[in-house]
Scaffold this active site. Structure first.
Site, mmCIF file in Angstrom:
data_model
loop_
_atom_site.group_PDB
_atom_site.id
_atom_site.type_symbol
_atom_site.label_atom_id
_atom_site.label_comp_id
_atom_site.label_asym_id
_atom_site.label_seq_id
_atom_site.Cartn_x
_atom_site.Cartn_y
_atom_site.Cartn_z
ATOM 1 N N ASP A 71 0.818 -1.209 0.000
ATOM 2 C CA ASP A 71 0.000 0.000 0.000
ATOM 3 C C ASP A 71 0.856 1.264 0.000
ATOM 4 O O ASP A 71 0.482 2.275 -0.614
ATOM 5 C CB ASP A 71 -0.919 0.008 1.219
ATOM 6 C CG ASP A 71 -2.134 -0.895 1.027
ATOM 7 O OD1 ASP A 71 -2.372 -1.340 -0.113
ATOM 8 O OD2 ASP A 71 -2.832 -1.166 2.018
ATOM 9 N N ASN A 145 -4.238 8.828 1.719
ATOM 10 C CA ASN A 145 -4.568 8.129 2.962
ATOM 11 C C ASN A 145 -4.828 9.085 4.116
ATOM 12 O O ASN A 145 -5.944 9.219 4.576
ATOM 13 C CB ASN A 145 -3.429 7.181 3.355
ATOM 14 C CG ASN A 145 -3.863 5.730 3.375
ATOM 15 O OD1 ASN A 145 -4.871 5.363 2.785
ATOM 16 N ND2 ASN A 145 -3.098 4.899 4.052
ATOM 17 N N ASP A 175 -1.387 11.644 22.149
ATOM 18 C CA ASP A 175 -0.259 11.247 21.307
ATOM 19 C C ASP A 175 -0.316 11.867 19.919
ATOM 20 O O ASP A 175 0.648 11.794 19.164
ATOM 21 C CB ASP A 175 -0.214 9.719 21.174
ATOM 22 C CG ASP A 175 0.228 9.040 22.460
ATOM 23 O OD1 ASP A 175 0.549 9.762 23.427
ATOM 24 O OD2 ASP A 175 0.254 7.797 22.505
ATOM 25 N N THR A 186 -9.099 2.679 6.763
ATOM 26 C CA THR A 186 -8.742 1.288 7.061
ATOM 27 C C THR A 186 -7.262 1.147 7.414
ATOM 28 O O THR A 186 -6.762 0.029 7.519
ATOM 29 C CB THR A 186 -9.063 0.382 5.854
ATOM 30 O OG1 THR A 186 -8.410 0.902 4.686
ATOM 31 C CG2 THR A 186 -10.557 0.304 5.609
ATOM 32 N N SER A 191 -6.639 1.495 13.452
ATOM 33 C CA SER A 191 -5.873 1.002 14.600
ATOM 34 C C SER A 191 -6.051 1.897 15.817
ATOM 35 O O SER A 191 -5.943 1.441 16.960
ATOM 36 C CB SER A 191 -4.384 0.922 14.243
ATOM 37 O OG SER A 191 -4.167 0.043 13.158
#
Length: 288
Positions: A71, A145, A175, A186, A191
């Protein structure tokens, strides 16, 4: 039809898949040019006699860009493709390969390209600009992205104020924060606890990273919105911005990151009639 093949030489060892793709396309009557990304060093192994054309020259007049890698390779290639109005086809030789259309064992499907047996899927991009505390322009890029702001030290947090069309949407320490497209929903955003957005929705996301605030949750933003992130106290280690995983820009207190939907659109080539939800099941659910 002229197609540029752009491999990641560290993924496609000895250009095994790229050279096979060239054979298939040339057998189908396609003019093929083999080019390397601009920033790739020549420190890799290649079969004797392998020649690479100049990417800057060959991109003019090309009809499509096919890249070989993961990717990250596709994200890197998307900037070149959109700048030159080229659709892009990804061949996955990485691990996840969520954006790629083909796996390395599906190269025979390339024979459909000269027959025009494919569709183009538009993907939203973000326009990312950084203005320094004193008003200077520090960066202007596009992202397929995401744009990610992260802290620079393990034991530190950064303070951020996120505004939507000038109105405060979130104010927290943590953070960092991720601003991403549906394509990026995605990736890192997922995450960090963000939702999945199908590409056709065209919205984008604000996802805090380990925020020290109960109410700091992901926000789905309409495509017409303009998001400003103002950097608060970041400590002596500063914070960093990375666009599509590229080189990090050091940020300081008072810097402003402005994100809006770009006028540019990445067009992904689709050779298979596979729904977004089938891809989700195959790439994520099967991994348990």
């Amino acid at each position: 039809m002229k197609i540029i093949l752009m491999p990641n030489p560290y993924r496609d060892k000895q250009f095994k898949y790229t050279l096979r793709a060239r054979e298939i396309l040339e057998e189908s009557g396609v003019t093929v040019r083999l080019c390397l990304p601009f920033d790739v060093d020549r420190d890799f192994d290649a079969p004797e006699g392998t020649q690479f054309d100049d990417l800057k020259t060959e991109v003019r007049g090309a009809d499509m860009l096919v890249c070989f890698g993961g990717d990250g390779t596709i994200l890197h290639a998307s900037k070149l493709a959109t700048a030159n109005h080229l659709p892009i086809l990804g061949v996955n030789i990485g691990t996840m390969g969520f954006i790629a259309e083909l796996e390395s064992g599906e190269l025979e499907l390339l024979r459909r390209l000269p027959k025009k047996e494919y569709t183009l899927e538009p993907r939203t991009m973000l326009d990312v600009a950084v203005t320094g505390a004193s008003g200077q322009h520090l960066l202007h890029e596009t992202a397929l992205n995401d744009a990610v702001i992260t802290k620079g030290a393990i034991a530190r947090v950064v303070q951020m104020s996120v505004r939507c069309d000038g109105v405060e949407a979130a104010n927290f320490s943590g953070d960092g924060v991720i601003l991403c497209t549906p394509t990026g929903s995605t990736a890192y955003s997922l995450s960090a606890g963000g939702p999945i957005i199908e590409p056709a929705a065209k919205n984008f996301l604000i996802t805090p990273i380990c925020a020290h605030a109960m109410q700091a949750k992901s926000i789905v933003v309409a495509p017409k919105r303009v998001i400003d992130v103002y950097m608060g106290k970041v400590g002596r280690h500063n914070a960093f911005l990375s666009v599509d995983g590229g080189r990090a820009l050091r940020l300081g207190m008072g810097d402003k990151i402005t994100v809006r939907v770009s006028d540019r659109v990445t067009r992904l080539v689709r050779l298979k009639d596979t729904s977004f939800f089938e891809i989700l099941n195959r790439k994520f659910m099967d991994r348990g």
